[in-house]
Design an enzyme around this catalytic site. Structure first.
Site, PDB file in Angstrom:
ATOM      1  N   PHE A  47       0.827  -1.202   0.000  1.00 12.55           N
ATOM      2  CA  PHE A  47       0.000   0.000   0.000  1.00 12.55           C
ATOM      3  C   PHE A  47       0.862   1.254   0.000  1.00 12.55           C
ATOM      4  CE2 PHE A  47      -3.675  -2.466   1.428  1.00 12.55           C
ATOM      5  CZ  PHE A  47      -4.759  -1.699   1.034  1.00 12.55           C
ATOM      6  N   ASP A  48       0.485   2.226  -0.794  1.00  7.56           N
ATOM      7  CA  ASP A  48       0.939   3.593  -0.603  1.00  7.56           C
ATOM      8  C   ASP A  48       0.235   4.138   0.641  1.00  7.56           C
ATOM      9  OD1 ASP A  48       2.065   6.196  -1.329  1.00  7.56           O
ATOM     10  OD2 ASP A  48       0.012   6.719  -1.890  1.00  7.56           O
ATOM     11  N   LEU A  49       0.819   5.157   1.272  1.00  6.46           N
ATOM     12  CA  LEU A  49       0.187   5.737   2.459  1.00  6.46           C
ATOM     13  C   LEU A  49      -0.481   7.083   2.166  1.00  6.46           C
ATOM     14  CD1 LEU A  49      -0.418   5.705   5.485  1.00  6.46           C
ATOM     15  CD2 LEU A  49       1.877   6.657   5.886  1.00  6.46           C
TER      16      LEU A  49
END
Length: 230
Positions: A9-11
């Site tokens: 996941f990107d944050l």
């Protein structure tokens, strides 16, 4: 539907609401340093900051500036726009911002419940260009830390997204081959292109229905769609 062994996941802007949080942080600094003396309109001041910040993050992504330049220059340029030419103040604001911004907890809608549910099904990792010291604070303060095995930051990997190096580094951490992972992120240039270069499947989180420039494996406009997709 393909089965995966790991979610990446990107944050920022995928789970953590950058725009709301940085605006709240800048409002605190605007008041703390009494910037209303020079710019009575906070929204205009924020616009100056946001314009510089966006450009400098792109330059940082592309390896054109260091993180120190990014941290300080965005405030130097904002202050210049309101007629304040003070490098010491810019550095002080830069340091304060890095400490303050990660403490705010505005989230992309449904981020917490989606992360909680998916963490029951998959091991999950954050893959981010954000600074090590801030990303850990963000994840902890917003309550997402229990759902992720690890945060993989570009500083530790030795390369920024969209370089495949950071994705390969994340896969080694996770102990899975590229064919068994999927990357979920909002930025087509960093998250999607980078994962494609690393031969990883992608889910483009596209809440604003931006026209495609890169072909993702899947596309969603809301995070709950992940629960049906994965």
């Amino acid at each position: 539907m393909k089965r995966y062994d790991c979610l990446l996941f990107d944050l920022d802007r995928t789970l953590w609401d950058v725009e709301k949080n940085q605006k709240e942080a800048l409002r605190v600094l605007y008041s703390r340093y009494r910037l209303d003396r020079y710019c009575p309109d906070f929204e205009l001041c924020f616009e100056y900051y946001e314009r510089s910040n966006s450009r400098l993050w792109e330059e940082y992504r592309d390896g054109k500036v260091t993180r120190e330049v990014l941290r300080n220059t965005r405030f130097e340029e904002m202050l210049d726009q309101i007629g304040v030419h003070d490098l010491t103040l810019a550095r002080q604001m830069g340091d304060d911002y890095v400490r303050l911004a990660p403490t705010f907890t505005n989230m992309i809608p449904h981020a917490t419940e989606v992360a909680r549910e998916l963490s029951r099904r998959y091991p999950m990792y954050i893959v981010t260009n954000g600074f090590v010291e801030t990303q850990h604070i963000k994840l902890r303060n917003c309550g997402l830390a229990p759902y992720f095995r690890e945060i993989v930051c570009s500083e530790e990997a030795g390369a920024n997204k969209p370089s495949p190096i950071i994705f390969e580094y994340a896969l080694r951490k996770a102990g899975v081959p590229h064919t068994r992972a999927v990357m979920i992120g909002d930025d087509p240039e960093t998250d999607i292109l980078g994962a494609v270069r690393a031969e990883i499947d992608t889910v483009w989180f596209n809440p604003h229905h931006t026209p495609r420039t890169i072909e993702p494996t899947y596309e969603i406009s809301t995070l709950p769609e992940l629960l049906e997709l994965l």
